[in-house]
Each structure stands twice: as structure tokens, then as C-alpha cells.
Design an enzyme around this catalytic site. Structure first.
Site, PDB file in Angstrom:
ATOM      1  N   ASP A  20       0.531  -1.444  -0.012  1.00 45.42           N
ATOM      2  CA  ASP A  20       0.333  -0.206   0.440  1.00 45.42           C
ATOM      3  C   ASP A  20       1.217   1.670   0.095  1.00 45.42           C
ATOM      4  OD1 ASP A  20      -2.291   1.683   0.505  1.00 45.42           O
ATOM      5  OD2 ASP A  20      -1.415   2.278   2.249  1.00 45.42           O
ATOM      6  N   ASP A  22      -0.532   5.289   0.845  1.00 43.52           N
ATOM      7  CA  ASP A  22      -0.174   5.518   1.933  1.00 43.52           C
ATOM      8  C   ASP A  22      -0.289   6.010   3.274  1.00 43.52           C
ATOM      9  OD1 ASP A  22      -0.452   8.917   0.023  1.00 43.52           O
ATOM     10  OD2 ASP A  22      -2.634   7.849   0.399  1.00 43.52           O
TER      11      ASP A  22
END
Length: 233
Positions: A20, A22
Site C-alpha cells: 500500500d 499512504d
């Protein structure tokens, strides 16, 4: 499996590394939330206190607060705001080193952000985009649906799964449903919140080592939080 203080060493054979963006690779949550707030003020809507869209697509956010006929315009404006972060965006501990250790063709970023937004944030954080970047623009269904992580998987075979690193419950659910070993990274959510959806929980990406064999096989070694300690975090 060794224990050091409240951590245990875990080692898995894996096919590839999926990240991922953020809150996992980048300390960008403040920039994300600032953009959401600015957008909400312009749209004349209020995002309820405690409402979390972290790990979900911009379309999910827009659809929750504006009528269907306004979603396209709202998404366009949100994208414009998100491409120009007003809060600092920096790599999280261990992110740059871990990305450098993973072979290029065995690494992907799987983010709910739109492609232009993802590229802008990676650039702001000084991280080169990987060879494979899956964004919210590339999937019909965002996290927690498994489609994003399925799209990021290229090498899984013979029962050797990918490993995915995520800072949100929605992201972990997506990764697990796609057949990944799911590692929660503490920050956006607490260890106790992440643990039920994770195969392991780590404090930072600095707790991760990549082992590359002579046959190009990959292993990941984690200094993971002991599940017995998570109730206190």
C-alpha cells in the site's frame, strides 16, 4: 520462531512484495486528510468525526457525500487538490531501504489513490514508482474488495503467496481475500485494530528483511509484534 521482548521473528517464502502507499510507504495521511477537508468545504459537505475512508477509493468518498450526478465533477476536483499536497509527504521508516532490497520485477504498489495522485505523492516523498503500480483508476472495485491485490499479483505459483503490507483494515481484508499473506503496519490504525485481519503486525517497515536465494526465490523475515502484546496497544 524466536521472541525478542514483545516481538517474534517470522520467516515466510513469498512470490512477491506488494505495498500500500499512504500510511505504509509514505507518511502522507496528514496530506490526505487535508485534501479531504478542503474538498469537503468546497462541496459544502461535512465528513463525520471518526469516519474513515483510508484505504478506500476517492469514488467511495465522493459517493458517500454527493449526489450521483455530481460525482464526476467532485472526483475531478478532489484529484486536483490531492495532486498538490499542502502537508509534507515523506517516506516512512524502512520504506526506502525495503523497496531497494526487493527485486524490481517482484515489487508492486497497490493504492486506492488515483494514478496522477499516486505519482504526485510518490514524487513528493522521493520514491520512484515501481514497475507495477495499481491505482484506484485501474480497478472496478476498491479495497476491501480483493480486485486491487489480484491485479498486483504476477508471480504467485505452486502455493507460494505474495506478501502485502497495509496500514488499514480495509487494505488487509483486500489482501487476504486475494490470497496474500497480509502484514499490518501500525500507524493509521492501532496494532489491536489490525491484528484480526493480519497474518502478522509490525511497528514499521524497518522490521522487515528481504532474503533472495540463489534460485531467485524470495523470503521475508519479520520482527512482528507478539499477538499477546497487542491488547495493550
Amino acid at each position: 520462531m524466536n521472541r525478542i521482548d514483545n516481538k517474534r521473528t517470522i520467516e515466510w517464502e513469498v512470490s512477491e512484495f506488494l505495498f500500500d502507499m499512504d500510511g505504509t510507504l509514505l507518511d502522507s495521511i496528514a496530506a490526505v486528510e487535508q485534501a479531504w477537508h478542503e474538498w469537503a468545504v468546497e462541496e459544502g459537505v461535512a465528513i463525520p468525526e471518526g469516519e474513515s475512508f483510508h484505504g478506500r477509493t476517492s469514488r467511495d468518498l465522493a459517493a458517500a457525500f454527493v449526489p450521483e450526478e455530481r460525482i464526476a465533477a467532485a472526483l475531478l476536483r478532489l484529484g486536483e487538490i490531492e495532486q498538490n499536497p499542502r502537508a509534507p509527504v515523506t517516506p516512512l521508516p524502512g520504506a526506502v531501504e525495503l523497496l531497494a532490497a526487493v527485486p524490481d520485477d517482484r515489487c508492486a504498489v497497490v493504492t486506492s489513490a488515483a494514478r496522477l495522485v499516486a505519482l504526485a505523492r510518490l514524487a513528493a516523498g522521493g520514491i520512484m514508482p515501481p514497475a507495477l503500480l495499481i491505482t484506484g483508476d485501474d480497478v472496478a472495485y476498491g479495497k476491501p474488495h480483493p480486485e486491487p491485490y489480484r491485479a498486483g499479483t504476477r508471480w504467485a505459483r505452486d502455493g507460494v503467496p505474495p506478501v502485502a503490507f497495509e496500514d488499514t483494515v480495509a487494505g488487509l481484508r483486500s489482501a487476504r481475500a486475494a490470497g496474500c499473506l497480509a502484514v499490518g503496519v501500525v500507524g493509521t490504525a492501532t496494532a489491536a485494530e489490525l491484528q484480526p485481519q493480519a497474518d502478522a503486525v509490525i511497528t514499521t517497515l524497518a522490521d522487515v528483511a528481504v532474503l533472495v536465494g540463489t534460485d531467485s526465490g524470495l523470503r521475508v523475515r519479520l520482527q512482528a509484534l507478539d499477538p499477546l502484546s497487542l491488547s495493550t496497544r
